[in-house]
Scaffold this motif. Structure first.
Motif, PDB file in Angstrom:
ATOM      1  N   ASP A 271      20.533 -19.721  11.706  1.00  0.00           N
ATOM      2  CA  ASP A 271      20.776 -18.280  12.112  1.00  0.00           C
ATOM      3  C   ASP A 271      21.250 -17.299  11.594  1.00  0.00           C
ATOM      4  OD1 ASP A 271      22.922 -18.387  14.094  1.00  0.00           O
ATOM      5  OD2 ASP A 271      21.863 -17.945  15.291  1.00  0.00           O
ATOM      6  N   ARG A 286      10.466 -17.662  19.581  1.00  0.00           N
ATOM      7  CA  ARG A 286      11.247 -16.738  19.246  1.00  0.00           C
ATOM      8  C   ARG A 286      11.739 -16.391  17.479  1.00  0.00           C
ATOM      9  NH1 ARG A 286      13.241 -17.998  23.788  1.00  0.00           N
ATOM     10  NH2 ARG A 286      13.789 -16.218  25.389  1.00  0.00           N
ATOM     11  N   GLU A 287      10.977 -17.548  16.795  1.00  0.00           N
ATOM     12  CA  GLU A 287      11.455 -18.237  15.582  1.00  0.00           C
ATOM     13  C   GLU A 287       9.896 -17.238  14.970  1.00  0.00           C
ATOM     14  OE1 GLU A 287      12.335 -21.853  14.053  1.00  0.00           O
ATOM     15  OE2 GLU A 287      13.694 -21.883  15.525  1.00  0.00           O
ATOM     16  N   THR A 290       9.562 -13.373  15.116  1.00  0.00           N
ATOM     17  CA  THR A 290      10.380 -12.945  13.592  1.00  0.00           C
ATOM     18  C   THR A 290       9.506 -13.155  12.299  1.00  0.00           C
ATOM     19  OG1 THR A 290      12.238 -13.815  14.967  1.00  0.00           O
ATOM     20  CG2 THR A 290      12.804 -13.647  12.308  1.00  0.00           C
ATOM     21  N   TYR A 317      16.308 -14.686  11.828  1.00  0.00           N
ATOM     22  CA  TYR A 317      16.081 -14.758  13.501  1.00  0.00           C
ATOM     23  C   TYR A 317      17.276 -14.780  13.708  1.00  0.00           C
ATOM     24  CZ  TYR A 317      15.570 -17.640  17.190  1.00  0.00           C
ATOM     25  OH  TYR A 317      15.605 -18.810  18.343  1.00  0.00           O
TER      26      TYR A 317
END
Length: 377
Positions: A271, A286-287, A290, A317
């Motif tokens: 990250d 969540r990735e 992004t 990310y």
């Protein structure tokens, strides 16, 4: 302009839904998946004991996606130089931008006999196989070994222990882990709570025990040999076959090249802080958001931007999650910040997580069904 999303797991479906609203109207969006539905992977273990949960955790892609074209086929190969994707039916798709969200497969580490004599847990048919083997071979006694004490292994062991208790079977459930603790990738207070929950539910723990070879009836480890009646293997992950079995390393921009993103368990992500990201549903979700922002911005630039302008910088990310949660049979363990929860509070949180994901992909009725299944166990 064509954007391909390969895979419709947590990362793929989330990314595709985000792209549906972000991409310019004249951009083509295609989702390729080997099944016509999205599977809520972290609930698959429930189907071992409650087969009816299968209906709640499968969401038809045609319902979840509004704009994207859905191609139901297995991805065989990705040629990044030619920007083409080969499918199992012999067709090929070209792309301008591609997001590889194919997830991961079970890793067997070349341990002799392991793949031939064990059952993984990646799909619903695996859960059905485990359930059938329990009733065929283990409901009147015997030993079930679960290899690997990550969250998947913990959930399988807990579910099998609950099934054993419901059937009043004299069956030993043994969870084997080569590292010194269960849930080894997680904080120590979470590890301790998971360990206590497993022990309270009658699961035998054998940590610091590495599997070396397997036969039809025995498991050879570095601490000795023992017999088993069923072996479930959750001890690691490997890349998808279309990625030559590899999980390529990607940086925080989630790109393996300027036009190809690798998202979720398909990659080994580092990250924005330089920290390795654990393979998990929460990270994949969540990735995906992004990557969707970066792809949409790049498509917008390519379609409508001035050719003399610099392309937009991709988003980065950063791994941040509020906590962790795992079910253990009829119980659960949750960590929120520094606080640990067990019992009814953790169980309610677990039901909320699954329902929240289903709601986020538009499957509200599935979410209601899942909550009913979770809270009635």
């Amino acid at each position: 302009m064509r954007v391909l999303v390969l895979g419709a797991g947590y990362a793929g479906l989330t990314l595709a839904r985000d792209l549906e609203r972000r991409l310019p109207a004249d951009a083509d969006l295609t989702v390729v998946n080997d099944a016509p539905h999205h599977l809520v992977q972290h609930e698959v273990h429930r189907a071992i004991r409650r087969p009816a949960v299968a209906d709640a955790i499968q969401v038809p892609l045609d319902d979840a996606l509004q704009r994207a074209e859905v191609v139901v086929e297995r991805v065989e190969d990705i040629d990044r130089d030619a920007r083409t994707v080969s499918l199992a039916d012999g067709d090929a798709l070209d792309y301008d931008y591609c997001a590889v969200c194919l997830g991961a497969e079970t890793a067997y580490y070349d341990i002799p006999g392991l793949e031939a004599h064990s059952v993984p847990l990646k799909r619903l048919d695996h859960a059905a196989d485990i359930r059938a083997r329990f009733f065929d071979d283990c409901d009147e006694g015997g030993t079930i070994v679960v290899g690997g004490a990550g969250l998947s292994g913990v959930q399988v062991a807990g579910e099998l222990a609950a099934l054993r208790d419901e059937e009043d079977a004299n069956t030993d459930i043994v969870l084997v882990e080569q590292l010194e603790t269960v849930a080894p990738s997680f904080p120590e207070n979470f590890q301790r709570a998971v360990r206590d929950e497993l022990l309270d539910r009658g699961v035998e723990l054998r940590t610091e025990t590495a599997v070396q070879s397997v036969t039809e009836t025995t498991v050879e480890t570095d601490t000795g040999r023992f017999n088993y009646d069923m072996l479930v293997w959750t001890g690691g992950i490997a890349g998808n076959g279309a990625m030559a079995g590899e999980r390529p390393p990607v940086r925080a921009d989630l790109r393996i090249d300027p036009r190809t993103f690798v998202v979720g368990d398909a990659a080994r992500v580092v990250d924005a802080d330089g920290e390795p990201v654990p393979a998990s549903a929460s990270a994949a979700l969540r990735e995906a958001k992004t990557a969707a922002k970066s792809i949409a911005a790049q498509v917008e630039h390519d379609e409508y931007g001035d050719e003399n302008d610099f392309p937009p910088r991709p988003n980065s990310y950063r791994f941040e999650v509020p906590g962790w949660i795992v079910s253990v049979g009829d119980g659960a363990v949750a960590q929120v910040g520094p606080s640990i929860f067990r019992g009814s509070a953790a169980k309610a949180m677990k039901a909320t997580v699954g329902a929240g994901h289903l709601t986020s992909v538009g499957a509200v009725s599935h979410a209601v069904s899942l909550v009913e299944e979770e809270l009635n166990t």
